[in-house]
Design a protein around this motif. Sequence first.
Motif, PDB file in Angstrom:
ATOM      1  N   THR A 163       0.659  -1.032  -0.084  1.00 23.38           N
ATOM      2  CA  THR A 163      -0.084  -0.429   0.350  1.00 23.38           C
ATOM      3  C   THR A 163       0.822   1.392   0.012  1.00 23.38           C
ATOM      4  O   THR A 163       1.837   1.086   0.402  1.00 23.38           O
ATOM      5  CB  THR A 163      -1.033   0.496   1.326  1.00 23.38           C
ATOM      6  N   ASP A 164       0.473   2.687  -0.215  1.00 22.68           N
ATOM      7  CA  ASP A 164       1.145   4.013  -0.033  1.00 22.68           C
ATOM      8  C   ASP A 164       1.933   4.251   1.332  1.00 22.68           C
ATOM      9  O   ASP A 164       1.831   5.222   1.923  1.00 22.68           O
ATOM     10  CB  ASP A 164       0.348   5.379  -1.089  1.00 22.68           C
TER      11      ASP A 164
ATOM     12  N   ARG B  98      -1.780  -4.352 -10.188  1.00 21.85           N
ATOM     13  CA  ARG B  98      -0.562  -4.189 -10.923  1.00 21.85           C
ATOM     14  C   ARG B  98       0.130  -5.187  -9.663  1.00 21.85           C
ATOM     15  O   ARG B  98       1.336  -6.508  -9.899  1.00 21.85           O
ATOM     16  CB  ARG B  98       0.689  -3.287 -11.530  1.00 21.85           C
ATOM     17  N   ASP B  99       0.033  -4.603  -9.136  1.00 18.13           N
ATOM     18  CA  ASP B  99       1.397  -5.659  -7.315  1.00 18.13           C
ATOM     19  C   ASP B  99       0.538  -7.110  -7.147  1.00 18.13           C
ATOM     20  O   ASP B  99       1.382  -7.450  -7.367  1.00 18.13           O
ATOM     21  CB  ASP B  99       0.679  -4.690  -5.981  1.00 18.13           C
ATOM     22  N   GLY B 100      -0.509  -6.911  -7.203  1.00 18.34           N
ATOM     23  CA  GLY B 100      -1.666  -8.261  -7.908  1.00 18.34           C
ATOM     24  C   GLY B 100      -0.956  -9.228  -8.423  1.00 18.34           C
ATOM     25  O   GLY B 100      -0.850 -10.509  -8.269  1.00 18.34           O
TER      26      GLY B 100
ATOM     27  N   GLY C 285       5.723   2.496  -3.180  1.00 17.42           N
ATOM     28  CA  GLY C 285       4.933   1.770  -2.549  1.00 17.42           C
ATOM     29  C   GLY C 285       3.683   1.699  -2.314  1.00 17.42           C
ATOM     30  O   GLY C 285       2.901   2.667  -2.255  1.00 17.42           O
ATOM     31  N   GLY C 286       3.218   0.550  -3.210  1.00 19.74           N
ATOM     32  CA  GLY C 286       1.240   0.932  -3.549  1.00 19.74           C
ATOM     33  C   GLY C 286       0.880   0.874  -4.853  1.00 19.74           C
ATOM     34  O   GLY C 286       0.260   1.855  -5.209  1.00 19.74           O
ATOM     35  N   ARG C 287       2.294   1.672  -5.668  1.00 16.75           N
ATOM     36  CA  ARG C 287       2.010   1.950  -6.536  1.00 16.75           C
ATOM     37  C   ARG C 287       3.042   1.589  -8.273  1.00 16.75           C
ATOM     38  O   ARG C 287       3.697   1.719  -8.834  1.00 16.75           O
ATOM     39  CB  ARG C 287       2.821   3.249  -7.253  1.00 16.75           C
ATOM     40  N   GLY C 288       2.240   0.013  -7.639  1.00 21.59           N
ATOM     41  CA  GLY C 288       3.576  -0.928  -9.041  1.00 21.59           C
ATOM     42  C   GLY C 288       4.663  -1.001  -8.326  1.00 21.59           C
ATOM     43  O   GLY C 288       5.694  -1.675  -9.434  1.00 21.59           O
ATOM     44  N   ALA C 289       5.488  -1.005  -7.124  1.00 23.08           N
ATOM     45  CA  ALA C 289       6.621  -1.323  -6.658  1.00 23.08           C
ATOM     46  C   ALA C 289       6.889  -3.023  -6.827  1.00 23.08           C
ATOM     47  O   ALA C 289       8.320  -3.245  -7.304  1.00 23.08           O
ATOM     48  CB  ALA C 289       7.555  -0.836  -5.657  1.00 23.08           C
TER      49      ALA C 289
END
Length: 171
Positions: free
Chosen positions: A22-23, A41-43, A145-149
């Motif tokens: 998460t962010d 995207r992370d999922g 974090g929370g944005r595709g990392a």
Amino acid sequence: MTPEQRAARLRLVALDVDGVLTDGRLYYGPQGEALKVFDVRDGHGIKMLLSHGIEVAILSARSSDIVGTRARELGIARVLQGRGDKAAAWDELLRDAGVAAEQAGFVGDDLPDLPVLARAGFAATVADARDEVKRAAHWIAGQAGGRGAVRAFAEFILQAKGVDFARMTHG
């Protein structure tokens, strides 16, 4: 050893939640319930790892039903929440999974993650992590974090293992 060499030997990766999946912000609803936002995207990156035989775990100092729900959606079986002593939880995770530290990676973003990052065979972090965490990492995502990392982390690992992304996405 290069980050690619470290990534190529991974059998297990563990992820922190707040600030990684998460962010790091917490939202509260009208009844006081906590809400978290996860990036799809992370999922997808997590599912890519799992489909290539890399086990994924969650290791968090906080405890949240939301995290348990998201883990079940993604097929993450090992979820260690409410673990203030992350180093002890890391050691437990490795023992239970039967994986050596050299074959395990961890993505963290803040000071409580430093003891685990120091033990991990592949220590990774996000673009907006604390400077101390960045200095401890073998690899830093270009995304926050929370944005595709986590997706970028997954792709880095799979590329190091020789996965052909063109073949994976087109047939």
